[in-house]
Design a protein around this motif. Structure first.
Motif, PDB file in Angstrom:
ATOM      1  N   THR A 218       0.845  -1.195   0.000  1.00  6.18           N
ATOM      2  CA  THR A 218       0.000   0.000   0.000  1.00  6.18           C
ATOM      3  C   THR A 218       0.884   1.251   0.000  1.00  6.18           C
ATOM      4  O   THR A 218       1.675   1.452   0.928  1.00  6.18           O
ATOM      5  CB  THR A 218      -0.915   0.011   1.245  1.00  6.18           C
ATOM      6  N   VAL A 219       0.770   2.040  -1.048  1.00  8.07           N
ATOM      7  CA  VAL A 219       1.543   3.288  -1.129  1.00  8.07           C
ATOM      8  C   VAL A 219       0.552   4.450  -0.985  1.00  8.07           C
ATOM      9  O   VAL A 219      -0.182   4.781  -1.921  1.00  8.07           O
ATOM     10  CB  VAL A 219       2.312   3.390  -2.467  1.00  8.07           C
ATOM     11  N   PRO A 220       0.502   5.081   0.211  1.00  9.41           N
ATOM     12  CA  PRO A 220      -0.447   6.177   0.387  1.00  9.41           C
ATOM     13  C   PRO A 220      -0.050   7.401  -0.433  1.00  9.41           C
ATOM     14  O   PRO A 220       1.135   7.583  -0.736  1.00  9.41           O
ATOM     15  CB  PRO A 220      -0.387   6.482   1.884  1.00  9.41           C
ATOM     16  N   LEU A 221      -1.052   8.212  -0.758  1.00  5.95           N
ATOM     17  CA  LEU A 221      -0.799   9.402  -1.576  1.00  5.95           C
ATOM     18  C   LEU A 221       0.241  10.319  -0.939  1.00  5.95           C
ATOM     19  O   LEU A 221       1.098  10.872  -1.625  1.00  5.95           O
ATOM     20  CB  LEU A 221      -2.135  10.150  -1.775  1.00  5.95           C
ATOM     21  N   ASP A 222       0.183  10.458   0.400  1.00  2.00           N
ATOM     22  CA  ASP A 222       1.131  11.399   1.016  1.00  2.00           C
ATOM     23  C   ASP A 222       2.554  10.843   1.082  1.00  2.00           C
ATOM     24  O   ASP A 222       3.480  11.531   1.514  1.00  2.00           O
ATOM     25  CB  ASP A 222       0.632  11.885   2.393  1.00  2.00           C
ATOM     26  N   ALA A 223       2.751   9.591   0.637  1.00  2.18           N
ATOM     27  CA  ALA A 223       4.115   9.046   0.565  1.00  2.18           C
ATOM     28  C   ALA A 223       4.731   9.264  -0.820  1.00  2.18           C
ATOM     29  O   ALA A 223       5.873   8.891  -1.057  1.00  2.18           O
ATOM     30  CB  ALA A 223       4.097   7.547   0.886  1.00  2.18           C
ATOM     31  N   VAL A 224       3.946   9.864  -1.720  1.00  2.00           N
ATOM     32  CA  VAL A 224       4.473  10.123  -3.071  1.00  2.00           C
ATOM     33  C   VAL A 224       5.139  11.500  -3.066  1.00  2.00           C
ATOM     34  O   VAL A 224       4.486  12.510  -2.797  1.00  2.00           O
ATOM     35  CB  VAL A 224       3.340  10.083  -4.129  1.00  2.00           C
ATOM     36  N   TYR A 225       6.442  11.522  -3.359  1.00  7.30           N
ATOM     37  CA  TYR A 225       7.148  12.805  -3.459  1.00  7.30           C
ATOM     38  C   TYR A 225       6.681  13.519  -4.724  1.00  7.30           C
ATOM     39  O   TYR A 225       6.534  12.886  -5.775  1.00  7.30           O
ATOM     40  CB  TYR A 225       8.666  12.563  -3.514  1.00  7.30           C
ATOM     41  N   ARG A 226       6.446  14.816  -4.653  1.00 10.46           N
ATOM     42  CA  ARG A 226       5.833  15.510  -5.796  1.00 10.46           C
ATOM     43  C   ARG A 226       6.463  16.872  -6.061  1.00 10.46           C
ATOM     44  O   ARG A 226       6.624  17.673  -5.147  1.00 10.46           O
ATOM     45  CB  ARG A 226       4.330  15.699  -5.510  1.00 10.46           C
ATOM     46  N   GLU A 227       6.828  17.100  -7.313  1.00 11.30           N
ATOM     47  CA  GLU A 227       7.180  18.437  -7.802  1.00 11.30           C
ATOM     48  C   GLU A 227       6.422  18.621  -9.099  1.00 11.30           C
ATOM     49  O   GLU A 227       6.366  17.690  -9.908  1.00 11.30           O
ATOM     50  CB  GLU A 227       8.680  18.548  -8.108  1.00 11.30           C
ATOM     51  N   GLY A 228       5.878  19.814  -9.328  1.00 16.41           N
ATOM     52  CA  GLY A 228       5.172  20.073 -10.588  1.00 16.41           C
ATOM     53  C   GLY A 228       6.096  20.658 -11.631  1.00 16.41           C
ATOM     54  O   GLY A 228       7.323  20.591 -11.498  1.00 16.41           O
ATOM     55  N   ILE A 229       5.490  21.247 -12.678  1.00 14.64           N
ATOM     56  CA  ILE A 229       6.316  21.768 -13.779  1.00 14.64           C
ATOM     57  C   ILE A 229       6.398  23.302 -13.771  1.00 14.64           C
ATOM     58  O   ILE A 229       6.967  23.888 -14.688  1.00 14.64           O
ATOM     59  CB  ILE A 229       5.790  21.303 -15.163  1.00 14.64           C
ATOM     60  N   THR A 230       5.838  23.942 -12.720  1.00 15.51           N
ATOM     61  CA  THR A 230       5.758  25.412 -12.769  1.00 15.51           C
ATOM     62  C   THR A 230       7.130  26.080 -12.701  1.00 15.51           C
ATOM     63  O   THR A 230       7.259  27.243 -13.066  1.00 15.51           O
ATOM     64  CB  THR A 230       4.884  25.946 -11.619  1.00 15.51           C
ATOM     65  N   THR A 231       8.145  25.338 -12.241  1.00 18.03           N
ATOM     66  CA  THR A 231       9.475  25.953 -12.161  1.00 18.03           C
ATOM     67  C   THR A 231      10.328  25.655 -13.398  1.00 18.03           C
ATOM     68  O   THR A 231      11.468  26.102 -13.490  1.00 18.03           O
ATOM     69  CB  THR A 231      10.233  25.454 -10.908  1.00 18.03           C
ATOM     70  N   VAL A 232       9.763  24.883 -14.339  1.00 22.73           N
ATOM     71  CA  VAL A 232      10.546  24.549 -15.546  1.00 22.73           C
ATOM     72  C   VAL A 232      10.618  25.787 -16.443  1.00 22.73           C
ATOM     73  O   VAL A 232       9.596  26.402 -16.756  1.00 22.73           O
ATOM     74  CB  VAL A 232       9.897  23.368 -16.319  1.00 22.73           C
ATOM     75  N   THR A 233      11.830  26.155 -16.846  1.00 19.72           N
ATOM     76  CA  THR A 233      11.998  27.385 -17.647  1.00 19.72           C
ATOM     77  C   THR A 233      12.286  27.042 -19.110  1.00 19.72           C
ATOM     78  O   THR A 233      12.731  25.930 -19.426  1.00 19.72           O
ATOM     79  CB  THR A 233      13.188  28.208 -17.122  1.00 19.72           C
ATOM     80  N   ALA A 234      12.039  28.042 -19.972  1.00 16.22           N
ATOM     81  CA  ALA A 234      12.350  27.880 -21.400  1.00 16.22           C
ATOM     82  C   ALA A 234      13.840  27.572 -21.571  1.00 16.22           C
ATOM     83  O   ALA A 234      14.226  26.776 -22.435  1.00 16.22           O
ATOM     84  CB  ALA A 234      11.970  29.156 -22.140  1.00 16.22           C
ATOM     85  N   GLU A 235      14.685  28.163 -20.725  1.00 14.64           N
ATOM     86  CA  GLU A 235      16.134  27.937 -20.825  1.00 14.64           C
ATOM     87  C   GLU A 235      16.466  26.470 -20.523  1.00 14.64           C
ATOM     88  O   GLU A 235      17.304  25.861 -21.177  1.00 14.64           O
ATOM     89  CB  GLU A 235      16.897  28.838 -19.831  1.00 14.64           C
ATOM     90  N   GLN A 236      15.793  25.896 -19.516  1.00 16.15           N
ATOM     91  CA  GLN A 236      16.051  24.484 -19.185  1.00 16.15           C
ATOM     92  C   GLN A 236      15.656  23.573 -20.352  1.00 16.15           C
ATOM     93  O   GLN A 236      16.365  22.626 -20.680  1.00 16.15           O
ATOM     94  CB  GLN A 236      15.268  24.074 -17.927  1.00 16.15           C
ATOM     95  N   VAL A 237      14.492  23.870 -20.944  1.00 18.15           N
ATOM     96  CA  VAL A 237      14.006  23.040 -22.056  1.00 18.15           C
ATOM     97  C   VAL A 237      14.961  23.162 -23.228  1.00 18.15           C
ATOM     98  O   VAL A 237      15.323  22.163 -23.881  1.00 18.15           O
ATOM     99  CB  VAL A 237      12.568  23.461 -22.446  1.00 18.15           C
ATOM    100  N   ASP A 238      15.430  24.387 -23.474  1.00 21.29           N
ATOM    101  CA  ASP A 238      16.333  24.645 -24.594  1.00 21.29           C
ATOM    102  C   ASP A 238      17.682  23.959 -24.363  1.00 21.29           C
ATOM    103  O   ASP A 238      18.219  23.287 -25.240  1.00 21.29           O
ATOM    104  CB  ASP A 238      16.510  26.167 -24.702  1.00 21.29           C
ATOM    105  N   SER A 239      18.206  24.099 -23.152  1.00 22.35           N
ATOM    106  CA  SER A 239      19.519  23.491 -22.913  1.00 22.35           C
ATOM    107  C   SER A 239      19.411  21.967 -22.865  1.00 22.35           C
ATOM    108  O   SER A 239      20.335  21.263 -23.276  1.00 22.35           O
ATOM    109  CB  SER A 239      20.174  24.115 -21.688  1.00 22.35           C
ATOM    110  N   ALA A 240      18.244  21.441 -22.439  1.00 19.53           N
ATOM    111  CA  ALA A 240      18.044  19.984 -22.478  1.00 19.53           C
ATOM    112  C   ALA A 240      18.098  19.499 -23.926  1.00 19.53           C
ATOM    113  O   ALA A 240      18.743  18.488 -24.237  1.00 19.53           O
ATOM    114  CB  ALA A 240      16.692  19.623 -21.871  1.00 19.53           C
ATOM    115  N   ARG A 241      17.424  20.238 -24.825  1.00 21.58           N
ATOM    116  CA  ARG A 241      17.408  19.828 -26.244  1.00 21.58           C
ATOM    117  C   ARG A 241      18.831  19.779 -26.794  1.00 21.58           C
ATOM    118  O   ARG A 241      19.224  18.829 -27.450  1.00 21.58           O
ATOM    119  CB  ARG A 241      16.547  20.807 -27.049  1.00 21.58           C
ATOM    120  N   LYS A 242      19.614  20.823 -26.473  1.00 23.23           N
ATOM    121  CA  LYS A 242      20.988  20.887 -27.003  1.00 23.23           C
ATOM    122  C   LYS A 242      21.845  19.742 -26.463  1.00 23.23           C
ATOM    123  O   LYS A 242      22.787  19.301 -27.108  1.00 23.23           O
ATOM    124  CB  LYS A 242      21.608  22.237 -26.653  1.00 23.23           C
TER     125      LYS A 242
END
Ligand code: NDP
Ligand code: HSE
Length: 443
Positions: A218-242
């Motif tokens: 049993t894995v309860p919901l509050d045991a799931v570590y969570r980060e969303g995407i609101t901090t992802v920047t265009a620069e990160q996406v661009d540098s990831a592609r490169k």
């Protein structure tokens, strides 16, 4: 025509998914009866507002606002209302009256799953929920049945269509996160309150369900570590592609042994760098995919529509045919399996790879100082590139030395060691800022 025993089906909810379920059940009733070996009679559809417009035609006489009465005497109850209450109470009433229940309600299962499964087991009823994770994609039944003889090592899932759409638009069209979210909302992918999507809550609910099934724990919901995407920047996406990566919001369920030798389950959601060569990198738009690494079967990938009324209705009707067959054949059905009862490991014990981007003072000795910081915290550097020279960027007041951007890829390290390294980098006199820390998954 074959004469079948009739099963009474009660539907709770006629929104995006429920209306399509009702319409397909009425339209394909005879064909479904032949597959199930039982007639499937839709005896009523509970809604809040009988006069509200529907996305598919439902005979007026089937609609009711009295969900409790509708449940009484039903053989199978389909819950597609969403939310925790009254869905939980109605499902418990249905199970306790001996009906099998089908639901697509991931929020309810992730929050009250154990209570509902126990209620079902006590009366010998079944709870089906194929639609709760990744919409139309068959993933619950494969985990419960097809791969039940194997040992799962890891699941990497793209289980939220809205965030995949947003990150894909940022990657392929150069949209900002806000622009891409506005398009996702217009296209109807996002939840009414998109916080559930972009902050990772929806993905975390699905992760709790997948991890519980995959690791018989049993894995309860509050045991799931969570980060969303609101901090992802265009620069990160661009540098990831490169650098040959794409940023994806991943649901990760993993059986791992931590640095202290403790074997446990990790369930986590965060935006991660995925190599362009990985099958998940090819999942575009609002599509979902679940990539499973199993000991004997090797790698498996399940791909398709993770949302949408008619697409999700397909998964619900699959459950309906299964439930009807069990009514015809009899037998106890499958209980939830939690026998392994593994410990849930906190995020600090997770071991993975990282990519860190730093703005540093561009002068002799800086690389050596940074390498020493990594080594002092037990984090091994795998790649290092001085990707951008930004001579015009100045540092702290009085600091006139030019800046350089360093991109550092690590070997596997524990989250705790990585966090300590980042703290040390942030206070180092040669580092002007830590501009990005992303985990690398799927390699
Ligand atoms: P909607 O919000 O579109 O529909 C909800 C329906 O439930 C409506 O018909 C509403 O009635 C009815 N309802 C809500 N509360 C009550 C109540 N108290 N009494 C009676 N009826 C009620 O939801 P969706 O169809 O989008 O989702 C249904 C479930 O499926 C949710 O659990 C969701 O998470 C899950 N799901 C949805 C997917 C999707 O793509 N939409 C994908 C996978 C899973 P009324 O119409 O009168 O307001
Ligand atoms: N908002 C959800 C998504 C719907 O974007 O995937 C399906 O759960």
């Amino acid at each position: 025509m074959i004469e079948y025993r009739n099963l009474r089906v009660a539907l709770l909810g006629a929104g995006s998914v429920g209306a399509q379920v009702a319409s397909l059940l009425i339209e394909h009733g005879e064909e479904l009866a032949n597959r199930a070996g039982a007639g499937l009679e839709l005896v009523g559809v509970a809604v809040r507002d009988i006069a509200a417009p529907r996305t598919a035609e439902i005979p007026r006489e089937l609609l009711t606002t009295d969900a409790e009465s509708l449940i009484l005497g039903a053989d199978i109850v389909i819950e597609l209302m969403g939310g925790l209450e009254p869905a939980r109470t109605l499902i418990l009433q249905a199970l306790n009256s001996g009906a099998d229940v089908i639901t697509g309600n991931k929020a309810l299962l992730a929050t009250h799953g154990p209570e509902l499964f126990e209620a079902a087991e006590q009366v010998g009823a079944q709870l089906y929920y194929e639609a709760a994770v990744a919409g139309a994609i068959p993933i619950i039944r494969p985990l419960r049945d097809s791969i039940a003889g194997d040992r799962i090592k890891r699941i990497l899932g793209i289980v939220n269509g809205t965030t995949n759409f947003i990150l894909d638009r940022m990657d392929t069209d150069g949209d900002s996160l806000e622009e891409a979210l506005a398009t996702a909302t217009t296209l109807g992918y996002a939840e009414a309150d998109p916080t559930a999507d972009i902050e990772g809550f929806d993905a975390a609910q699905k992760t709790a369900i997948l991890a519980s099934l995959a690791f018989h724990t049993t894995v309860p919901l509050d045991a799931v570590y969570r980060e969303g995407i609101t901090t992802v920047t265009a620069e990160q996406v661009d540098s990831a592609r490169k650098a040959g990566y794409v940023v994806k919001l991943l649901a990760i369920c993993e059986r791992l042994t931590d640095a202290e030798g403790v074997e446990g389950v990790s369930a986590r959601v965060y935006p991660a760098l995925v190599p362009r060569s990985h099958p998940l990198a090819a999942v575009h738009g609002a599509k979902n995919a679940v990539f499973i690494e199993a000991e004997a079967a090797g790698d498996l990938m399940f791909y398709g529509a993770g949302a949408g009324g008619i697409e999700t209705a397909s998964a619900v009707l699959g459950d309906l045919v299964s439930a009807a067959r069990r009514h015809v054949i009899g037998g106890p059905g499958v209980a939830e399996s939690t026998h392994a009862n593994l410990p849930i490991l906190p995020m600090s014990r997770v071991i993975t790879r990282y990519q860190i981007t730093l703005s540093v003072v561009d002068q002799p000795g800086v690389l050596a100082a940074i390498a020493t910081l990594f080594s002092a915290h037990g984090v091994s550097v795998e790649t290092l590139s001085q990707s951008v020279l930004a001579q015009s960027v100045k540092g702290r007041p009085g600091d006139t030395a030019p800046s350089a951007t360093l991109v550092i890829g690590t070997h596997e390290a524990s989250e705790a060691d990585l966090a300590a390294t980042v703290t040390a980098l942030e206070t180092s006199h040669v580092v002007r800022s830590v501009t990005s820390v992303l985990r690398v998954e799927g390699s």
